[in-house]
Write a protein that holds these residues in place. Structure first.
Motif, PDB file in Angstrom:
ATOM      1  N   LEU A   1       0.762  -0.924   0.264  1.00 49.28           N
ATOM      2  CA  LEU A   1      -0.083  -0.013  -0.317  1.00 49.28           C
ATOM      3  C   LEU A   1       0.635   1.322   0.144  1.00 49.28           C
ATOM      4  CD1 LEU A   1      -2.529  -0.766   2.500  1.00 49.28           C
ATOM      5  CD2 LEU A   1      -2.897  -1.140   0.354  1.00 49.28           C
ATOM      6  N   LYS A   2       0.286   2.043  -0.214  1.00 43.36           N
ATOM      7  CA  LYS A   2       0.713   3.256  -0.421  1.00 43.36           C
ATOM      8  C   LYS A   2       0.693   4.027   0.717  1.00 43.36           C
ATOM      9  CE  LYS A   2      -0.412   4.975  -5.231  1.00 43.36           C
ATOM     10  NZ  LYS A   2      -1.191   5.941  -6.091  1.00 43.36           N
ATOM     11  N   ARG A   3       2.356   4.367   1.295  1.00 42.59           N
ATOM     12  CA  ARG A   3       2.627   4.994   2.631  1.00 42.59           C
ATOM     13  C   ARG A   3       1.283   5.684   2.875  1.00 42.59           C
ATOM     14  NH1 ARG A   3       7.328   7.524   5.263  1.00 42.59           N
ATOM     15  NH2 ARG A   3       7.768   4.963   5.537  1.00 42.59           N
ATOM     16  N   GLY A   4       0.507   5.940   4.175  1.00 41.07           N
ATOM     17  CA  GLY A   4      -0.932   6.945   4.595  1.00 41.07           C
ATOM     18  C   GLY A   4      -1.696   6.349   4.137  1.00 41.07           C
ATOM     19  N   ALA A   5      -1.927   5.396   3.565  1.00 42.40           N
ATOM     20  CA  ALA A   5      -3.191   4.007   2.920  1.00 42.40           C
ATOM     21  C   ALA A   5      -3.936   4.012   4.590  1.00 42.40           C
ATOM     22  CB  ALA A   5      -2.435   3.545   1.946  1.00 42.40           C
ATOM     23  N   THR A   6      -5.708   4.030   4.010  1.00 47.14           N
ATOM     24  CA  THR A   6      -6.508   3.751   5.214  1.00 47.14           C
ATOM     25  C   THR A   6      -7.327   3.114   4.422  1.00 47.14           C
ATOM     26  OG1 THR A   6      -7.693   5.133   4.771  1.00 47.14           O
ATOM     27  CG2 THR A   6      -5.899   6.853   6.262  1.00 47.14           C
ATOM     28  N   HIS A   7      -7.285   2.362   3.537  1.00 52.32           N
ATOM     29  CA  HIS A   7      -8.189   1.225   3.338  1.00 52.32           C
ATOM     30  C   HIS A   7      -7.337   0.327   1.821  1.00 52.32           C
ATOM     31  CE1 HIS A   7     -11.273   3.702   4.809  1.00 52.32           C
ATOM     32  NE2 HIS A   7     -12.134   2.933   4.330  1.00 52.32           N
ATOM     33  N   CYS A   8      -7.795  -0.603   1.781  1.00 51.52           N
ATOM     34  CA  CYS A   8      -7.654  -1.472   0.557  1.00 51.52           C
ATOM     35  C   CYS A   8      -9.047  -1.987  -0.195  1.00 51.52           C
ATOM     36  CB  CYS A   8      -6.636  -3.215   1.587  1.00 51.52           C
ATOM     37  SG  CYS A   8      -5.579  -2.992   2.057  1.00 51.52           S
ATOM     38  N   GLN A   9      -8.490  -1.614  -1.545  1.00 47.19           N
ATOM     39  CA  GLN A   9      -9.201  -2.093  -2.660  1.00 47.19           C
ATOM     40  C   GLN A   9      -9.883  -3.497  -3.067  1.00 47.19           C
ATOM     41  OE1 GLN A   9      -9.726   0.096  -6.643  1.00 47.19           O
ATOM     42  NE2 GLN A   9     -11.448  -0.219  -6.266  1.00 47.19           N
ATOM     43  N   ASP A  10     -10.260  -4.684  -2.881  1.00 38.53           N
ATOM     44  CA  ASP A  10     -10.501  -5.473  -3.472  1.00 38.53           C
ATOM     45  C   ASP A  10     -10.436  -5.932  -4.536  1.00 38.53           C
ATOM     46  OD1 ASP A  10     -11.351  -8.475  -4.494  1.00 38.53           O
ATOM     47  OD2 ASP A  10     -11.707  -8.602  -2.065  1.00 38.53           O
ATOM     48  N   ILE A  11      -9.173  -6.613  -4.758  1.00 41.44           N
ATOM     49  CA  ILE A  11      -9.313  -6.309  -6.549  1.00 41.44           C
ATOM     50  C   ILE A  11     -10.148  -7.930  -7.027  1.00 41.44           C
ATOM     51  CG2 ILE A  11      -7.684  -7.730  -8.936  1.00 41.44           C
ATOM     52  CD1 ILE A  11      -4.956  -7.066  -7.028  1.00 41.44           C
ATOM     53  N   MET A  12     -11.141  -8.316  -6.130  1.00 37.09           N
ATOM     54  CA  MET A  12     -11.806  -9.591  -7.738  1.00 37.09           C
ATOM     55  C   MET A  12     -13.500  -8.867  -7.200  1.00 37.09           C
ATOM     56  SD  MET A  12     -11.094 -12.280  -7.680  1.00 37.09           S
ATOM     57  CE  MET A  12      -9.188 -13.387  -7.452  1.00 37.09           C
ATOM     58  N   ASP A  13     -13.523  -7.837  -6.252  1.00 37.58           N
ATOM     59  CA  ASP A  13     -14.792  -7.772  -5.762  1.00 37.58           C
ATOM     60  C   ASP A  13     -15.060  -6.024  -5.942  1.00 37.58           C
ATOM     61  OD1 ASP A  13     -15.704 -10.037  -5.071  1.00 37.58           O
ATOM     62  OD2 ASP A  13     -15.951  -9.695  -2.728  1.00 37.58           O
TER      63      ASP A  13
END
Length: 113
Positions: free
Chosen positions: A30-42
């Motif tokens: 993740l990029k520094r400071g990211a607060t969320h992840c995005q699911d690649i599938m959904d």
């Protein structure tokens, strides 16, 4: 070679194979400071510190530095030609049965879960 030595050798070989059981995993930094992840599938967003299972039964975890995901179902199932595999993505389970009789289970081997 004695039975004990053979047993120890086989045990060591099996322990050496343990890291291969995560062959169906991936990690995205993740990029520094990211607060969320995005699911690649959904394409859904999940906050740092969360874990989830997506619509294809892939199990993911979002940490402050990376998102890691591993297959929840086997990626390869071995069975005889007269059998088929059916995945249920709602329950994250699978069945292997005879092509002409859904009530006749087939013996099989699975890899990648």
């Amino acid at each position: 070679m004695s039975v004990l030595k053979r047993s120890v050798f086989v045990g060591l070989v099996l322990f050496a194979l343990i890291p291969l059981n995560d062959a169906a995993c991936s990690m995205t930094m993740l990029k520094r400071g990211a607060t969320h992840c995005q699911d690649i599938m959904d394409k859904t967003w999940h906050p740092v510190g969360s874990s989830w299972t997506n619509g294809k039964c892939v199990q993911c975890t979002c940490s402050a530095s990376a998102m890691s995901c591993c297959d929840g179902l086997p990626s390869s199932v071995h069975f005889t030609e007269d059998c088929i595999v059916e995945y249920n993505y709602e329950t994250c389970t699978y069945k292997v049965f005879k092509r002409n009789d859904r009530n006749s289970p087939c013996s099989h081997g699975a890899v990648g879960k």
